[in-house]
Design a protein around this motif. Structure first.
Motif, PDB file in Angstrom:
ATOM      1  N   VAL A  73      79.671 -37.357  38.067  1.00 41.94           N
ATOM      2  CA  VAL A  73      79.249 -38.404  38.998  1.00 41.94           C
ATOM      3  C   VAL A  73      78.159 -38.295  39.256  1.00 41.94           C
ATOM      4  O   VAL A  73      78.084 -37.652  39.885  1.00 41.94           O
ATOM      5  CB  VAL A  73      80.464 -39.001  39.298  1.00 41.94           C
ATOM      6  CG1 VAL A  73      80.706 -40.013  40.333  1.00 41.94           C
ATOM      7  CG2 VAL A  73      81.855 -39.114  38.579  1.00 41.94           C
ATOM      8  N   LYS A 120      78.678 -47.108  35.071  1.00 36.50           N
ATOM      9  CA  LYS A 120      79.593 -45.620  36.380  1.00 36.50           C
ATOM     10  C   LYS A 120      79.188 -44.554  37.084  1.00 36.50           C
ATOM     11  O   LYS A 120      79.428 -43.796  37.626  1.00 36.50           O
ATOM     12  CB  LYS A 120      81.060 -45.494  35.577  1.00 36.50           C
ATOM     13  CG  LYS A 120      81.909 -46.678  34.663  1.00 36.50           C
ATOM     14  CD  LYS A 120      83.244 -46.371  34.117  1.00 36.50           C
ATOM     15  CE  LYS A 120      83.725 -46.924  33.867  1.00 36.50           C
ATOM     16  NZ  LYS A 120      84.918 -46.480  32.966  1.00 36.50           N
ATOM     17  N   THR A 169      77.847 -42.080  35.431  1.00 41.71           N
ATOM     18  CA  THR A 169      78.268 -41.137  35.500  1.00 41.71           C
ATOM     19  C   THR A 169      78.449 -40.868  33.425  1.00 41.71           C
ATOM     20  O   THR A 169      77.928 -41.443  33.260  1.00 41.71           O
ATOM     21  CB  THR A 169      80.362 -41.070  34.970  1.00 41.71           C
ATOM     22  OG1 THR A 169      80.149 -41.559  36.297  1.00 41.71           O
ATOM     23  CG2 THR A 169      81.308 -40.697  34.542  1.00 41.71           C
ATOM     24  N   ASP A 193      77.741 -43.583  30.584  1.00 44.42           N
ATOM     25  CA  ASP A 193      78.213 -44.854  31.472  1.00 44.42           C
ATOM     26  C   ASP A 193      77.424 -44.827  32.997  1.00 44.42           C
ATOM     27  O   ASP A 193      78.012 -44.796  33.825  1.00 44.42           O
ATOM     28  CB  ASP A 193      79.524 -44.730  31.468  1.00 44.42           C
ATOM     29  CG  ASP A 193      79.917 -46.673  31.893  1.00 44.42           C
ATOM     30  OD1 ASP A 193      79.346 -46.973  32.213  1.00 44.42           O
ATOM     31  OD2 ASP A 193      81.616 -46.605  31.841  1.00 44.42           O
TER      32      ASP A 193
END
Length: 129
Positions: A23, A76, A78, A73
């Protein structure tokens, strides 16, 4: 600045699977190349996989081709690394890395840790037989 935090590592039997997550905070990863590297005890850091912003095919190290899949993604912020059919040789600390560029001037740069600008703290993956 981009901060990267990996998770998902653990202890797994050979043949098993793990999914690592990375992340990013601070800045978006949308316009960045993202990579995964690993380092085993007593060995040099090794390129695992990379994904570019422009949607081209991902890149993989020879030892993980056909077993690992990198994905991202952007919504996100991420990046993931799906690892299947794990082997004891996959044991190591896995690091997520981000570049400031969407694509390197030379493809070979993707395989070199020095091309990336930001690194996570790593997550341990241990595969036992």
């Amino acid at each position: 600045q981009v901060q990267l935090v990996e998770s998902g590592g653990g202890l797994v039997q050979a043949g098993g699977s793990l999914r690592l997550s990375c992340v990013a905070t601070g800045r978006t990863i949308t316009a960045r190349s993202m990579g995964w590297f690993r380092q085993a005890p007593g060995k040099e850091r090794e390129f695992v996989a990379a994904t570019l912003r422009i949607g081209s095919d991902p890149y993989y190290g020879d030892s993980v081709k056909g077993r690992f899949t990198i994905s991202r993604d952007n919504a996100k912020n991420t990046v993931y690394l799906q690892m299947n059919d794990l082997k004891p040789g996959d044991t190591g600390i896995y690091y997520c890395a981000a570049s400031q560029s969407s694509a390197p001037a030379r493809t070979a740069n993707l395989y070199q840790g020095g091309w990336y600008d930001y690194w996570g703290q790593g997550t341990q993956v241990t595969v036992f037989s």
